[in-house]
Structures are given as C-alpha cells and as structure tokens.
Design a protein around this motif. Structure first.
Motif, mmCIF file in Angstrom:
data_model
loop_
_atom_site.group_PDB
_atom_site.id
_atom_site.type_symbol
_atom_site.label_atom_id
_atom_site.label_comp_id
_atom_site.label_asym_id
_atom_site.label_seq_id
_atom_site.Cartn_x
_atom_site.Cartn_y
_atom_site.Cartn_z
ATOM 1 N N ALA A 15 30.853 47.214 26.388
ATOM 2 C CA ALA A 15 29.824 47.391 27.433
ATOM 3 C C ALA A 15 30.475 48.115 28.605
ATOM 4 O O ALA A 15 31.700 48.103 28.739
ATOM 5 C CB ALA A 15 29.275 46.046 27.891
ATOM 6 N N ASP A 16 29.674 48.735 29.429
ATOM 7 C CA ASP A 16 30.221 49.397 30.613
ATOM 8 C C ASP A 16 31.003 48.384 31.447
ATOM 9 O O ASP A 16 30.562 47.238 31.608
ATOM 10 C CB ASP A 16 29.109 49.994 31.468
ATOM 11 N N PRO A 17 32.162 48.781 31.980
ATOM 12 C CA PRO A 17 32.940 47.860 32.821
ATOM 13 C C PRO A 17 32.151 47.434 34.053
ATOM 14 O O PRO A 17 31.331 48.181 34.582
ATOM 15 C CB PRO A 17 34.155 48.696 33.236
ATOM 16 N N GLU A 18 32.408 46.208 34.501
ATOM 17 C CA GLU A 18 31.797 45.671 35.714
ATOM 18 C C GLU A 18 32.869 45.674 36.792
ATOM 19 O O GLU A 18 33.979 45.208 36.555
ATOM 20 C CB GLU A 18 31.331 44.235 35.478
ATOM 21 N N ILE A 19 32.541 46.204 37.961
ATOM 22 C CA ILE A 19 33.508 46.210 39.054
ATOM 23 C C ILE A 19 32.977 45.357 40.190
ATOM 24 O O ILE A 19 31.769 45.319 40.440
ATOM 25 C CB ILE A 19 33.820 47.647 39.534
ATOM 26 N N ARG A 20 33.870 44.645 40.839
ATOM 27 C CA ARG A 20 33.520 43.865 42.016
ATOM 28 C C ARG A 20 34.701 43.929 42.969
ATOM 29 O O ARG A 20 35.785 44.381 42.594
ATOM 30 C CB ARG A 20 33.162 42.422 41.666
ATOM 31 N N TYR A 21 34.477 43.473 44.180
ATOM 32 C CA TYR A 21 35.499 43.535 45.220
ATOM 33 C C TYR A 21 35.712 42.152 45.803
ATOM 34 O O TYR A 21 34.766 41.411 46.020
ATOM 35 C CB TYR A 21 35.079 44.522 46.317
ATOM 36 N N THR A 22 36.976 41.823 46.051
ATOM 37 C CA THR A 22 37.292 40.543 46.673
ATOM 38 C C THR A 22 36.969 40.630 48.161
ATOM 39 O O THR A 22 36.697 41.700 48.695
ATOM 40 C CB THR A 22 38.783 40.199 46.496
ATOM 41 N N ALA A 23 37.041 39.498 48.849
ATOM 42 C CA ALA A 23 36.776 39.468 50.289
ATOM 43 C C ALA A 23 37.743 40.368 51.051
ATOM 44 O O ALA A 23 37.408 40.930 52.082
ATOM 45 C CB ALA A 23 36.859 38.039 50.809
ATOM 46 N N SER A 24 38.943 40.530 50.525
ATOM 47 C CA SER A 24 39.931 41.379 51.196
ATOM 48 C C SER A 24 39.777 42.852 50.830
ATOM 49 O O SER A 24 40.511 43.699 51.327
ATOM 50 C CB SER A 24 41.351 40.916 50.850
ATOM 51 N N GLY A 25 38.836 43.159 49.933
ATOM 52 C CA GLY A 25 38.568 44.547 49.581
ATOM 53 C C GLY A 25 39.235 45.038 48.313
ATOM 54 O O GLY A 25 39.096 46.200 47.952
ATOM 55 N N ALA A 26 39.963 44.186 47.619
ATOM 56 C CA ALA A 26 40.628 44.596 46.382
ATOM 57 C C ALA A 26 39.597 44.701 45.251
ATOM 58 O O ALA A 26 38.778 43.801 45.060
ATOM 59 C CB ALA A 26 41.714 43.597 46.003
ATOM 60 N N ALA A 27 39.661 45.788 44.519
ATOM 61 C CA ALA A 27 38.736 46.003 43.404
ATOM 62 C C ALA A 27 39.276 45.333 42.145
ATOM 63 O O ALA A 27 40.479 45.313 41.898
ATOM 64 C CB ALA A 27 38.573 47.497 43.145
ATOM 65 N N VAL A 28 38.363 44.782 41.339
ATOM 66 C CA VAL A 28 38.718 44.253 40.030
ATOM 67 C C VAL A 28 37.629 44.683 39.054
ATOM 68 O O VAL A 28 36.440 44.566 39.333
ATOM 69 C CB VAL A 28 38.902 42.711 40.021
ATOM 70 N N ALA A 29 38.063 45.240 37.927
ATOM 71 C CA ALA A 29 37.129 45.656 36.889
ATOM 72 C C ALA A 29 37.327 44.760 35.676
ATOM 73 O O ALA A 29 38.457 44.472 35.282
ATOM 74 C CB ALA A 29 37.358 47.117 36.504
ATOM 75 N N ASN A 30 36.224 44.319 35.109
ATOM 76 C CA ASN A 30 36.247 43.494 33.901
ATOM 77 C C ASN A 30 35.526 44.229 32.785
ATOM 78 O O ASN A 30 34.469 44.828 33.014
ATOM 79 C CB ASN A 30 35.560 42.149 34.156
ATOM 80 N N PHE A 31 36.099 44.168 31.594
ATOM 81 C CA PHE A 31 35.491 44.803 30.435
ATOM 82 C C PHE A 31 36.002 44.106 29.183
ATOM 83 O O PHE A 31 37.011 43.405 29.214
ATOM 84 C CB PHE A 31 35.801 46.308 30.400
ATOM 85 N N THR A 32 35.264 44.263 28.098
ATOM 86 C CA THR A 32 35.638 43.637 26.832
ATOM 87 C C THR A 32 35.948 44.717 25.811
ATOM 88 O O THR A 32 35.216 45.705 25.702
ATOM 89 C CB THR A 32 34.504 42.735 26.311
ATOM 90 N N VAL A 33 37.027 44.498 25.067
ATOM 91 C CA VAL A 33 37.451 45.426 24.026
ATOM 92 C C VAL A 33 37.339 44.724 22.678
ATOM 93 O O VAL A 33 37.777 43.584 22.518
ATOM 94 C CB VAL A 33 38.906 45.893 24.261
#
Length: 157
Positions: A15-33
């Motif tokens: 599925a398309d990766p999901e991106i979100r940002y922490t309160a401090s502004g750090a990006a994290v992308a989650n995806f399944t392979v």
C-alpha cells in the motif's frame, strides 16, 4: 542497535506509505512489504506461490519523506534495517509481531528502471545535513523521484 538482527528484505510495497510527523517535527513513514516465496514446479511446468511474509517497516526523518514521495503500492523494494519483535494483547491473548526499523530503502531494479535525483533538505535539518560537508564522508540521500536540488553541489567522490 547492537545485538539486534539486521536484515535485508526484497519484496513489494502492499500500500502507499503513510507519513506522519512527531510533535518535534520529525517525519516517520510506515509501509508494509510482502516477500513472496515463489518456486518453479517442474511437474506442473509453472511458477507456484508458496506463501508470503508481510513485514511492517518504518523509517525516519528525511528518508521518511523520500520514501513517502517515491514509493507507491506495487513498487518492488529492497529494505535494510533492524528486525524487532513486539508483543501486544488482543482478546485476552498475547500476540507477537515482527517489524523492521529501516535504515535504507531502495527501489529494486530487477523489473524496473529508475531515474535518481538528489533530494532537497527540509528546514531545520542539522548543519551537516543542510549543505555542510558530512564529517563521515557519506553521500546525501537520493530518491527516484522528480525532486531536485540540494545543499550538495558536488558528488561525494
């Protein structure tokens, strides 16, 4: 991360990766392979799927933004990272999940071609990532997207 198993997996993004940002502004992308176990059955003279392994992956910061912009469902990738096991409760039973904290994600060129472009840096990046020479001599990250220009004007070699 000493002691945790490092793995490399080749598979397909489900599925398309999901991106979100922490309160401090750090990006994290989650995806399944999904990594399929496919073998040639000589008796039937055809390829047979023998099952798939699905691994949830996460990657942080600039690489997360590159992954979210580059990868889409169906993209064949190579992912390197640390394999982690976590437990959780569901319906009163303890269950276990395996996940990959990715350190590198690359588009596989087995069935595709890619045009690599240097990625732009996000605001607030550390000085070493915003155009200053990297003290370890590593190259800036690149993506297989149309993103261009970065603080790096010269290749690292």
């Amino acid at each position: 991360m000493a002691g945790l198993p490092e793995i490399t997996i080749a598979g397909t993004v489900v599925a398309d990766p999901e991106i979100r940002y922490t309160a401090s502004g750090a990006a994290v992308a989650n995806f399944t392979v999904a990594a399929n176990d496919r073998r040639f059955d000589r008796d039937r003279n055809e390829w047979v799927d023998a099952g798939a392994t699905f691994l949830r992956c996460s990657i942080w910061r600039q690489a997360a933004e590159n992954v979210a912009e580059t990868l889409t469902k169906g993209t064949r990738v190579l992912v390197t990272g640390v394999l982690r096991q976590r437990s959780y409760e569901k319906d009163g039973q303890t269950r276990y999940a395996f996940e990959v904290d990715a350190t590198e994600v690359a588009v596989s060129l087995k069935f595709a071609t890619a045009e690599v472009k240097k990625a732009t840096r996000t605001a607030g990046a550390p000085a070493a990532l915003a155009g200053e020479p990297d003290p370890w001599g590593s190259a800036p990250p690149a993506t297989a997207t149309a993103r261009t220009t970065s603080g790096f004007d010269e290749p690292p070699f």
